[in-house]
Design an enzyme around this catalytic site. Structure first.
Site, PDB file in Angstrom:
ATOM      1  N   ASN A  70       0.916  -1.124  -0.123  1.00  0.00           N
ATOM      2  CA  ASN A  70       0.009   0.020  -0.014  1.00  0.00           C
ATOM      3  C   ASN A  70       0.772   1.190   0.013  1.00  0.00           C
ATOM      4  OD1 ASN A  70       0.620  -1.031   2.577  1.00  0.00           O
ATOM      5  ND2 ASN A  70      -0.817   0.865   3.502  1.00  0.00           N
ATOM      6  N   GLU A  72       0.205   5.208   0.753  1.00  0.00           N
ATOM      7  CA  GLU A  72      -0.419   6.175   0.888  1.00  0.00           C
ATOM      8  C   GLU A  72       0.034   7.594   0.390  1.00  0.00           C
ATOM      9  OE1 GLU A  72      -2.244   4.300   5.153  1.00  0.00           O
ATOM     10  OE2 GLU A  72      -1.002   5.880   5.360  1.00  0.00           O
ATOM     11  N   CYS A  81      -4.082   0.932  -2.671  1.00  0.00           N
ATOM     12  CA  CYS A  81      -3.917  -0.539  -1.850  1.00  0.00           C
ATOM     13  C   CYS A  81      -2.856  -1.215  -2.385  1.00  0.00           C
ATOM     14  CB  CYS A  81      -5.537  -1.110  -1.975  1.00  0.00           C
ATOM     15  SG  CYS A  81      -6.895  -0.195  -1.120  1.00  0.00           S
ATOM     16  N   GLU A  83      -3.037  -4.489  -3.215  1.00  0.00           N
ATOM     17  CA  GLU A  83      -3.589  -5.542  -4.267  1.00  0.00           C
ATOM     18  C   GLU A  83      -3.603  -4.868  -5.529  1.00  0.00           C
ATOM     19  OE1 GLU A  83      -4.890  -4.480  -1.165  1.00  0.00           O
ATOM     20  OE2 GLU A  83      -6.427  -5.902  -0.565  1.00  0.00           O
ATOM     21  N   CYS A 120     -10.581  -4.260   0.062  1.00  0.00           N
ATOM     22  CA  CYS A 120     -11.776  -3.097  -0.237  1.00  0.00           C
ATOM     23  C   CYS A 120     -12.607  -3.291  -1.383  1.00  0.00           C
ATOM     24  CB  CYS A 120     -11.200  -1.575  -0.134  1.00  0.00           C
ATOM     25  SG  CYS A 120     -10.379  -1.224  -1.739  1.00  0.00           S
ATOM     26  N   CYS A 123     -10.625  -2.736  -4.659  1.00  0.00           N
ATOM     27  CA  CYS A 123      -9.767  -3.727  -5.060  1.00  0.00           C
ATOM     28  C   CYS A 123     -10.600  -5.153  -5.467  1.00  0.00           C
ATOM     29  CB  CYS A 123      -8.842  -4.187  -3.794  1.00  0.00           C
ATOM     30  SG  CYS A 123      -7.642  -2.851  -3.313  1.00  0.00           S
TER      31      CYS A 123
END
Length: 167
Positions: A70, A72, A81, A83, A120, A123
């Site tokens: 991830n 940010e 993310c 993924e 999420c 993703c």
């Protein structure tokens, strides 16, 4: 090995999700190695705001392993993310090589214990599109606390009503 069926009832039908929970030490060699790659990937996470490090690793059909973490950004939600970092890297660098399996792990920055890393919605949709693009599903491994791994034979089982996907 624990096998569980989750059933969501609605007014017009039902959705069934088959998954298995397996101790990490009982995974096959390929699966265990992929979880290990995802564990390593989390150390490259840039997570100064959430302090939640996520790593993902994809095994491609030719044996290549692609990892992501991830990333940010202060300008939320500009980050990505793990993924999606992993899947987009695989898609852009190996566009004709199908994904066989994806492993995802998550850890709070100050803990050595995994947290459930359920992807999420964004993703999940990307996973659906990757499966659609390659015209076949891929296996999903999610590391849980106490070294258990939730195994889905098809990532699409996480999202039974995707936005325009056939898989």
């Amino acid at each position: 090995m624990l096998s569980i069926e989750y059933v969501y009832m609605s007014r017009t039908g039902k959705v069934e999700i088959d998954y298995t929970i397996v101790p990490l030490n009982e995974l096959g060699k390929e699966e265990a190695a992929l979880v290990k790659s995802a564990l390593q990937a989390r150390f490259t996470a840039h997570a100064p705001y959430s302090n939640f490090q996520v790593g993902a690793a994809a095994l491609l059909a030719d044996g290549t392993v692609v990892a992501g973490s991830n990333q940010e950004n202060r300008s939320f939600p500009a980050g990505l993310c793990a993924e999606r970092v992993c899947l987009y890297h695989a898609s852009s660098n190996y566009p004709d090589t199908p994904i066989e399996m994806l492993a995802v792990v998550a850890f709070p920055a100050k803990s050595e214990v995994a947290e459930p890393a359920h992807p999420c919605g964004g993703c999940r949709q990307v996973m659906m599109e990757m499966q659609h693009k390659q015209r076949r599903p891929f296996k999903l491994l999610l590391l849980y606390p106490n070294d258990e791994v939730l195994v889905l034979e098809k990532a699409s089982d996480l999202m039974p009503f995707p936005f325009e996907s056939e898989i």
